[in-house]
Design an enzyme around this catalytic site. Structure first.
Site, PDB file in Angstrom:
ATOM      1  N   TYR A  20      74.474  20.554   8.847  1.00 53.50           N
ATOM      2  CA  TYR A  20      75.029  19.329   8.248  1.00 53.50           C
ATOM      3  C   TYR A  20      76.135  18.711   9.091  1.00 53.50           C
ATOM      4  O   TYR A  20      76.870  17.871   8.588  1.00 53.50           O
ATOM      5  CB  TYR A  20      75.663  19.624   6.880  1.00 53.50           C
ATOM      6  CG  TYR A  20      74.862  20.408   5.887  1.00 53.50           C
ATOM      7  CD1 TYR A  20      73.673  19.910   5.363  1.00 53.50           C
ATOM      8  CD2 TYR A  20      75.333  21.631   5.425  1.00 53.50           C
ATOM      9  CE1 TYR A  20      72.977  20.636   4.404  1.00 53.50           C
ATOM     10  CE2 TYR A  20      74.632  22.347   4.457  1.00 53.50           C
ATOM     11  CZ  TYR A  20      73.455  21.846   3.963  1.00 53.50           C
ATOM     12  OH  TYR A  20      72.776  22.558   3.012  1.00 53.50           O
ATOM     13  N   GLY A  38      78.943  24.728  -8.292  1.00 53.52           N
ATOM     14  CA  GLY A  38      78.722  25.826  -7.358  1.00 53.52           C
ATOM     15  C   GLY A  38      79.860  25.827  -6.345  1.00 53.52           C
ATOM     16  O   GLY A  38      80.827  26.579  -6.442  1.00 53.52           O
ATOM     17  N   GLU A  80      77.160  22.240 -13.788  1.00 51.27           N
ATOM     18  CA  GLU A  80      76.632  23.347 -12.968  1.00 51.27           C
ATOM     19  C   GLU A  80      77.378  23.426 -11.647  1.00 51.27           C
ATOM     20  O   GLU A  80      76.801  23.219 -10.584  1.00 51.27           O
ATOM     21  CB  GLU A  80      75.143  23.096 -12.683  1.00 51.27           C
ATOM     22  CG  GLU A  80      74.292  22.916 -13.917  1.00 51.27           C
ATOM     23  CD  GLU A  80      72.932  22.288 -13.615  1.00 51.27           C
ATOM     24  OE1 GLU A  80      72.736  21.755 -12.505  1.00 51.27           O
ATOM     25  OE2 GLU A  80      72.072  22.332 -14.505  1.00 51.27           O
ATOM     26  N   CYS A 107      70.783  32.213  20.759  1.00 47.81           N
ATOM     27  CA  CYS A 107      70.188  31.464  21.858  1.00 47.81           C
ATOM     28  C   CYS A 107      69.676  30.105  21.399  1.00 47.81           C
ATOM     29  O   CYS A 107      68.456  29.889  21.304  1.00 47.81           O
ATOM     30  CB  CYS A 107      69.070  32.272  22.492  1.00 47.81           C
ATOM     31  SG  CYS A 107      69.677  33.836  23.100  1.00 47.81           S
TER      32      CYS A 107
HETATM   33  C1  LIG Z   1      72.963  22.685  -5.840  1.00 47.97           C
HETATM   34  C2  LIG Z   1      72.942  22.375  -7.285  1.00 47.97           C
HETATM   35  C3  LIG Z   1      74.104  22.488  -8.052  1.00 47.97           C
HETATM   36  C4  LIG Z   1      75.444  22.876  -7.463  1.00 47.97           C
HETATM   37  O1  LIG Z   1      76.019  21.867  -6.728  1.00 47.97           O
HETATM   38  P1  LIG Z   1      77.510  22.029  -6.145  1.00 47.97           P
HETATM   39  O2  LIG Z   1      77.741  20.813  -5.373  1.00 47.97           O
HETATM   40  O3  LIG Z   1      77.533  23.258  -5.331  1.00 47.97           O
HETATM   41  O4  LIG Z   1      78.438  22.119  -7.322  1.00 47.97           O
HETATM   42  C5  LIG Z   1      74.019  22.243  -9.398  1.00 47.97           C
HETATM   43  N1  LIG Z   1      72.845  21.898  -9.979  1.00 47.97           N
HETATM   44  C6  LIG Z   1      71.700  21.779  -9.274  1.00 47.97           C
HETATM   45  C7  LIG Z   1      70.446  21.408  -9.971  1.00 47.97           C
HETATM   46  C8  LIG Z   1      71.710  22.012  -7.910  1.00 47.97           C
HETATM   47  O5  LIG Z   1      70.578  21.875  -7.213  1.00 47.97           O
END
Ligand SMILES: *Cc1c(COP(=O)(O)O)cnc(C)c1O
Length: 415
Positions: free
Chosen positions: A318, A277, A275, A345
């Site tokens: 962060y 992102g 997954e 602000c």
């Molecule tokens: C945030 C998240 C991702 C994506 O993580 P990346 O570091 O952006 O690749 C994948 N799976 C779950 C369950 C997440 O919470």
């Protein structure tokens, strides 16, 4: 894979589009993404699995713009969603519902019903009460829900504490020591099909060893579950690799990571899922901003720009580092050490602190780099600032993927 932006004759480009032109036409602050950069990263994931059966579910939360989702839907990506709103977006963008997995620790009844009715591929379920709710809602709708339990493998991701998720102390998943009991008790559920296992130990991992360690633990779990007679078909390893934000950061290779996990999965008759992102979109995007003022307080230099923490909160939230570079490079200008701050602000409103950067002056455009992930999606209207525009570049073309908000947008629904 390298950054998506580059200088040509001292002018910053994304693909074949000069970024000063985008800023003139669309205004600032403005996010700009390269579709080529996103697609080439997706293809790197896809290609590196080789013959191993796999599914890549883009984590929508990293950048949920419809145009970005549409780009990925078109090349066959699946989607990892964490809310009903993300499901709505993915479907609007043309996602195949059967390619969607639903993660998250707090799914509501309405969200579960929406997902069941939409026919998503699977729920990544994070607790027994959630499992019971899915069972009862699926029964009422006369559906079968495919479910993978999200396992907390107790592996330290060694990343920022806010985005580390795989330790016992975190709210996520079901403890690996207890999950077999949950699978066992779930056998009696008639509307839930427990076909998979999933995990996600954190984000921005610059070293993939914890991911490999987590995979080993999950593979051992799969073997134990199968030995107990459960028909486990898929293993989802969660998010993708981290990305370099500053010079000197390691640059984990998508290809090497996927080849390593594919090697481990080979011959196990297991659908491998990831997954990603951040690694698909972070390096595909920049946030364009214009310098408003320069000022000096005591010994400190400030560069005040028109983007702020409400546009990009990662530095404040962060302590994240984003390179800040001039859109028009002029070596004769020299460099300064300054804080780059926005108009909000809050003293916590900064994009960079004590940063050595080009000596940019009022009116100049800067690009805040590596802003394609967890940028716009985390933006807000704090200080009643309309949210920025988003632009998607493809070759020499670009389009507005999201209009800048207006003052009217700010008060929509209020009275
Ligand atoms: C945030 C998240 C991702 C994506 O993580 P990346 O570091 O952006 O690749 C994948 N799976 C779950 C369950 C997440 O919470």
């Amino acid at each position: 894979m390298g950054k998506a932006w580059e200088y040509r004759n001292n002018l910053l480009y994304l693909e074949d589009v000069a970024l000063d032109e985008v800023a003139e036409r669309v205004g600032t602050p403005c996010y700009v993404y390269s579709s080529q950069a996103i697609l080439s990263r997706y293809e790197a994931y896809d290609r590196s699995f080789g013959e191993v059966p796999h599914r890549i579910c883009y984590a929508v939360k990293a950048n949920s713009n419809l145009s970005v989702l549409g780009l990925l839907a078109k090349v066959g990506a699946g989607f990892d969603i964490v809310s009903g709103g993300e499901l709505f977006r993915a479907l609007r963008a043309g996602a195949n519902p059967a390619s969607i997995v639903f993660s998250g620790v707090g799914k509501t009844r309405e969200e579960i019903e929406y997902a069941l009715e939409s026919g998503i591929h699977a729920f990544h379920c994070e607790s027994e009460p959630e499992l019971a709710l899915i069972e009862s809602l699926a029964a009422r709708l006369n559906k079968q829900a495919r479910v993978a339990l999200r396992v907390n493998p107790d592996v330290d991701a060694s990343t920022h504490p806010y985005i580390s998720t795989g330790l016992k102390e975190h709210k996520f998943g079901i403890d690996i020591g207890e999950v077999e009991g949950v699978y066992d008790r779930a056998r009696s559920l008639r509307h839930v099909r427990l076909e998979g296992v999933s995990c996600h130990i954190g984000s921005q991992l610059l070293n993939v060893d914890p991911l490999l360690e987590s995979m080993d633990r999950m593979l051992a779990l799969v073997e134990r579950l199968r030995a107990a007679g459960l028909p486990i078909q898929s293993l989802d390893l969660g998010g993708g690799v981290g990305v370099p934000y500053q010079p000197g950061d390691p640059e984990p290779s998508i290809e090497e990571f996927i080849e390593k996990i594919s090697q481990k999965a080979k011959g196990r008759n297991l659908m491998l899922m990831v997954e990603p992102g951040r690694s698909l979109v972070a390096e595909a995007g920049v946030l364009l901003s214009r310098v408003l003022y320069r000022k000096r307080n005591g010994a400190k230099d400030f560069i005040i720009v028109d983007a702020a923490m409400n546009d990009l909160i990662r530095p404040s939230l962060y302590q994240a580092h984003h390179e800040i570079i001039p859109v028009r490079r002029d070596e004769r200008r020299g460099a300064v050490v300054a804080d780059v701050v926005g108009p909000v602000c809050e003293s916590g409103d900064f994009l960079a602190r004590n940063r050595h950067l080009a000596n940019v002056l009022p009116g100049d455009l800067v690009a805040i780099c590596t802003a394609g992930a967890y940028g716009f999606v985390l933006s807000s209207n704090y200080n009643s600032r309309p949210r920025a525009a988003e632009v998607l570049v493809a070759g020499a073309q670009y389009k507005i993927a999201r209009q800048r908000e207006s003052y009217e947008d700010l008060i929509r629904g209020e009275q």
